[in-house]
Design an enzyme around this catalytic site. Structure first.
Site, mmCIF file in Angstrom:
data_model
loop_
_atom_site.group_PDB
_atom_site.id
_atom_site.type_symbol
_atom_site.label_atom_id
_atom_site.label_comp_id
_atom_site.label_asym_id
_atom_site.label_seq_id
_atom_site.Cartn_x
_atom_site.Cartn_y
_atom_site.Cartn_z
ATOM 1 N N ASP A 1 -5.180 -0.929 2.935
ATOM 2 C CA ASP A 1 -4.301 -0.010 3.253
ATOM 3 C C ASP A 1 -3.793 -0.316 4.573
ATOM 4 O O ASP A 1 -4.357 0.029 5.593
ATOM 5 C CB ASP A 1 -4.978 1.436 3.371
ATOM 6 C CG ASP A 1 -4.237 2.625 3.644
ATOM 7 O OD1 ASP A 1 -4.608 3.829 3.653
ATOM 8 O OD2 ASP A 1 -2.842 2.293 3.930
ATOM 9 N N ASP B 1 3.686 0.889 4.064
ATOM 10 C CA ASP B 1 2.266 1.360 3.905
ATOM 11 C C ASP B 1 1.815 1.217 2.481
ATOM 12 O O ASP B 1 2.228 1.812 1.625
ATOM 13 C CB ASP B 1 2.273 3.152 4.097
ATOM 14 C CG ASP B 1 1.137 3.711 3.747
ATOM 15 O OD1 ASP B 1 1.083 4.958 3.444
ATOM 16 O OD2 ASP B 1 -0.174 3.096 3.782
HETATM 17 O O1 LIG Z 1 -4.211 8.924 4.603
HETATM 18 C C1 LIG Z 1 -4.860 7.757 4.852
HETATM 19 C C2 LIG Z 1 -6.444 7.648 4.726
HETATM 20 C C3 LIG Z 1 -7.082 8.192 5.740
HETATM 21 C C4 LIG Z 1 -6.978 7.880 6.969
HETATM 22 C C5 LIG Z 1 -7.725 8.596 7.992
HETATM 23 C C6 LIG Z 1 -8.460 9.631 7.282
HETATM 24 C C7 LIG Z 1 -8.629 10.068 6.213
HETATM 25 C C8 LIG Z 1 -7.847 9.648 5.403
HETATM 26 N N1 LIG Z 1 -4.091 6.744 5.277
HETATM 27 N N2 LIG Z 1 -2.773 6.694 5.116
HETATM 28 C C9 LIG Z 1 -2.038 6.056 4.468
HETATM 29 N N3 LIG Z 1 -0.759 6.175 4.693
HETATM 30 C C10 LIG Z 1 -0.834 7.049 5.747
HETATM 31 C C11 LIG Z 1 0.562 7.658 6.165
HETATM 32 C C12 LIG Z 1 0.208 8.696 7.324
HETATM 33 C C13 LIG Z 1 -1.016 9.291 7.418
HETATM 34 C C14 LIG Z 1 -2.233 8.569 7.091
HETATM 35 C C15 LIG Z 1 -2.070 7.425 5.916
#
Ligand SMILES: O=C(Cc1ccccc1)Nn1cnc2ccccc21
Length: 331
Positions: A220, A36
């Site tokens: 991401d 991640d």
């Molecule tokens: O948290 C986020 C960004 C996000 C995604 C969807 C809606 C709002 C914000 N991604 N993420 C990056 N690593 C993660 C790990 C677990 C869950 C989400 C994760």
């Protein structure tokens, strides 16, 4: 040193996330973790979790590893942008990915995970590949696997070759020329937010004109979809018959049989095109004829996110030099 490991979709029908096999401890315990670039904690389902929070995941049992050492009085707690969360204590142990080993890697053991993690039985934890400034361990924050491995790597890089509904790879320490076509276009990274933050040079919808406009966002691998400013979403979905922004489903949905345009984004003078098939992401519920879009609005997030829907359209180089840069190539 170099390493190479598979990036396997957790679900055969929709690319919700990708997991990569890793070995932890002595004798090695194999877990499948979500690499991640949007976070910087390496945490695992562990023997410290209550049974009620485990649903098929493989757990790390530090007690069964002769090289595991508790990092006394250290804890961690993380909440992701989608509201999911986990917390626990910290060990250091040997950590191997695709033949590349880091000794004394901080392995954060979960004592508590939120329901969305419990529900995802194919993810045994996460490997944060963001900048170590984001690590949540207190009182002393810990280094990511990439930061620990960098000094031993042939090159201070890792690459993501994610694929649509099939197995891709994460490579560490080298750039595999066979994995991309043409040239890699590198752009600067702003490390202050702790993410791989870069500026895209603009976008085009389908075969339409390219709109030159700076879009600041993060690359991401831990986010499934792409989240962009509302103006770009309007420009895209107005080309989709029956598309609407649904309060019920929390984003743009459309009839699954609607024809979708592709979406192109700029990296400097280069262009990466996301095929329309990646953007018809999934039915809103199993069997529904209404589909949820792979492009969604970032207005509620305060940050634009180039998640897996975009990353799997490219070969992406996360270059950890001084200063770090990010490279994109067609494939
Ligand atoms: O948290 C986020 C960004 C996000 C995604 C969807 C809606 C709002 C914000 N991604 N993420 C990056 N690593 C993660 C790990 C677990 C869950 C989400 C994760």
């Amino acid at each position: 040193d170099t390493g190479s490991a598979a990036a396997i979709p957790v679900n055969p029908n929709y690319d919700i996330a990708y997991v990569t096999p890793v070995s932890i401890g002595t004798p090695p315990q194999t877990l499948h973790l979500d690499f991640d670039t949007g976070s910087s904690d390496l945490w695992v389902f562990s023997s410290h979790l209550p049974a009620s929070q485990i649903r098929g995941q493989t757990i790390y049992v530090p007690a069964n590893s002769s090289t595991a050492k508790l990092l006394a009085d250290h804890t961690w707690s993380i909440t992701y942008g989608d509201g999911s969360a986990s917390r626990g204590n910290v060990y250091v142990d040997n950590f191997t990915v695709g033949g590349l080993t880091v000794e004394n890697q901080a392995v954060q053991c979960a004592l508590q995970v939120s329901t969305s993690f419990t529900r995802e039985s194919n993810i045994d934890g996460l490997v944060g590949l963001g900048f170590s400034t984001l690590n949540t361990v207190v009182p002393k924050s810990q280094l990511t696997f990439f930061d620990n491995a960098k000094p031993h790597m042939d090159e201070p890089v890792f690459t993501a070759d994610l694929k649509w509904k099939s197995e891709g790879t994460y490579d560490f320490g080298f750039i595999d020329e066979k994995k991309y076509t043409g040239k890699i276009t590198y752009v600067p990274v702003n490390t202050s937010p702790g993410y791989w933050t870069f500026t895209s040079s603009g976008y085009a919808v389908g075969s339409g004109n390219f709109s030159a406009t700076s879009i600041v966002g993060i690359a991401d691998t831990g986010t499934s979809l792409v989240y962009l400013p509302p103006s770009i979403l309007t420009a895209y979905y107005r080309q989709v018959e029956g598309a609407t922004s649904s309060r019920t489903y929390g984003g743009y949905v459309f009839p699954c049989n609607s024809k979708l345009p592709s979406f192109t984004f700029g990296i400097g003078e280069a262009r990466i095109t996301i095929p329309s098939s990646y953007i018809s992401y999934a039915p809103v519920t199993a069997g529904s004829s209404t589909c949820f879009g792979g492009l969604q609005s970032s207005s509620s997030l305060g940050i634009n996110i180039w998640g897996d829907v975009a990353l799997k359209a490219a070969f992406v180089v996360f270059h950890g030099g001084n200063p770090p840069t990010i490279g994109w190539a067609k494939k």
